[in-house]
Design a protein around this motif. Structure first.
Motif, PDB file in Angstrom:
ATOM      1  N   SER A  54       0.820  -1.211   0.000  1.00 47.01           N
ATOM      2  CA  SER A  54       0.000   0.000   0.000  1.00 47.01           C
ATOM      3  C   SER A  54       0.857   1.265   0.000  1.00 47.01           C
ATOM      4  CB  SER A  54      -0.932   0.005   1.209  1.00 47.01           C
ATOM      5  OG  SER A  54      -0.172   0.051   2.395  1.00 47.01           O
ATOM      6  N   THR A  56       2.929   4.064  -1.347  1.00 47.33           N
ATOM      7  CA  THR A  56       3.025   4.648  -2.698  1.00 47.33           C
ATOM      8  C   THR A  56       4.462   4.706  -3.184  1.00 47.33           C
ATOM      9  OG1 THR A  56       3.062   6.843  -1.718  1.00 47.33           O
ATOM     10  CG2 THR A  56       0.927   6.036  -2.474  1.00 47.33           C
ATOM     11  N   TRP A  59       5.548   1.637  -5.241  1.00 42.19           N
ATOM     12  CA  TRP A  59       5.084   1.544  -6.630  1.00 42.19           C
ATOM     13  C   TRP A  59       5.721   2.592  -7.539  1.00 42.19           C
ATOM     14  CZ3 TRP A  59       2.697  -2.608  -8.306  1.00 42.19           C
ATOM     15  CH2 TRP A  59       2.004  -3.397  -7.392  1.00 42.19           C
ATOM     16  N   CYS A  69      -6.281  -4.692 -16.670  1.00 41.45           N
ATOM     17  CA  CYS A  69      -6.880  -4.554 -15.345  1.00 41.45           C
ATOM     18  C   CYS A  69      -8.234  -5.267 -15.333  1.00 41.45           C
ATOM     19  CB  CYS A  69      -7.056  -3.078 -15.008  1.00 41.45           C
ATOM     20  SG  CYS A  69      -7.927  -2.785 -13.456  1.00 41.45           S
ATOM     21  N   TYR A  95       0.186  -6.710  -9.087  1.00 39.65           N
ATOM     22  CA  TYR A  95      -0.082  -5.708 -10.120  1.00 39.65           C
ATOM     23  C   TYR A  95      -0.851  -4.543  -9.528  1.00 39.65           C
ATOM     24  CZ  TYR A  95       1.019  -9.380 -13.519  1.00 39.65           C
ATOM     25  OH  TYR A  95       1.644 -10.360 -14.246  1.00 39.65           O
ATOM     26  N   ARG A  96      -0.651  -3.368 -10.126  1.00 38.51           N
ATOM     27  CA  ARG A  96      -1.468  -2.194  -9.821  1.00 38.51           C
ATOM     28  C   ARG A  96      -1.799  -1.530 -11.144  1.00 38.51           C
ATOM     29  NH1 ARG A  96       0.297   3.287  -6.944  1.00 38.51           N
ATOM     30  NH2 ARG A  96       0.495   3.900  -9.094  1.00 38.51           N
ATOM     31  N   CYS A  97      -3.058  -1.243 -11.355  1.00 43.60           N
ATOM     32  CA  CYS A  97      -3.517  -0.644 -12.596  1.00 43.60           C
ATOM     33  C   CYS A  97      -2.812   0.692 -12.827  1.00 43.60           C
ATOM     34  CB  CYS A  97      -5.031  -0.443 -12.545  1.00 43.60           C
ATOM     35  SG  CYS A  97      -5.709   0.266 -14.062  1.00 43.60           S
ATOM     36  N   LYS A 103      -6.316   2.481 -10.075  1.00 50.22           N
ATOM     37  CA  LYS A 103      -5.285   1.998  -9.150  1.00 50.22           C
ATOM     38  C   LYS A 103      -5.656   0.665  -8.487  1.00 50.22           C
ATOM     39  CE  LYS A 103      -3.236   6.461  -8.063  1.00 50.22           C
ATOM     40  NZ  LYS A 103      -2.846   7.388  -7.020  1.00 50.22           N
ATOM     41  N   HIS A 104      -6.447  -0.150  -9.185  1.00 48.39           N
ATOM     42  CA  HIS A 104      -6.837  -1.461  -8.653  1.00 48.39           C
ATOM     43  C   HIS A 104      -5.608  -2.339  -8.497  1.00 48.39           C
ATOM     44  CE1 HIS A 104      -9.214  -5.027  -7.974  1.00 48.39           C
ATOM     45  NE2 HIS A 104      -8.629  -5.627  -8.987  1.00 48.39           N
ATOM     46  N   ARG A 105      -5.557  -3.152  -7.421  1.00 51.29           N
ATOM     47  CA  ARG A 105      -4.429  -4.056  -7.188  1.00 51.29           C
ATOM     48  C   ARG A 105      -4.918  -5.493  -7.202  1.00 51.29           C
ATOM     49  NH1 ARG A 105      -2.795  -0.410  -2.500  1.00 51.29           N
ATOM     50  NH2 ARG A 105      -3.992  -1.928  -1.352  1.00 51.29           N
TER      51      ARG A 105
END
Length: 108
Positions: A54, A56, A59, A69, A95-97, A103-105
């Motif tokens: 989580s 930031t 990422w 996604c 993964y993170r969009c 920003k879906h994971r």
């Protein structure tokens, strides 16, 4: 528990005697009997996987790839690989969009 010599201040060593064990100083004749078993365990506080993913900053340097996604169907996603199980298991890919509104994971 570490025990030190009251005479010279060195760390006492365990010495096995004929009938019992004792603590002795390696430089002077000080000897202390062992009267009880002492032990302790310290377990380090492990970071939760959610805390790592989580963040930031984690990422910011992630590479991107062509991965769709599952939430918004955006064509690109950032990814990271982490060893979440034992060493003989394959790494988990997170993964993170790349769509800044989504920003879906998800993971594989």
């Amino acid at each position: 528990m570490l025990t030190f010599c009251p005479s010279c201040g060195l760390l006492l060593e365990i010495e096995e005697g004929r009938t019992n064990m004792q603590l002795s100083c390696p430089t002077c004749p000080y000897v202390a009997p062992i009267t009880q078993k002492v032990g302790s365990k310290i377990y380090p506080k492990m970071k939760e996987l959610g805390d790592i993913l989580s963040d930031t900053q984690a990422w910011e340097n992630a590479q991107s790839t062509e991965e769709r996604c599952p939430k918004c169907s955006h064509e690109r996603a950032y990814f990271m690989q982490l060893q979440t199980r034992s060493a003989d298991e394959p790494m988990t890919i997170f993964y993170r969009c790349a769509n800044h509104q989504c920003k879906h994971r998800w993971k594989e």
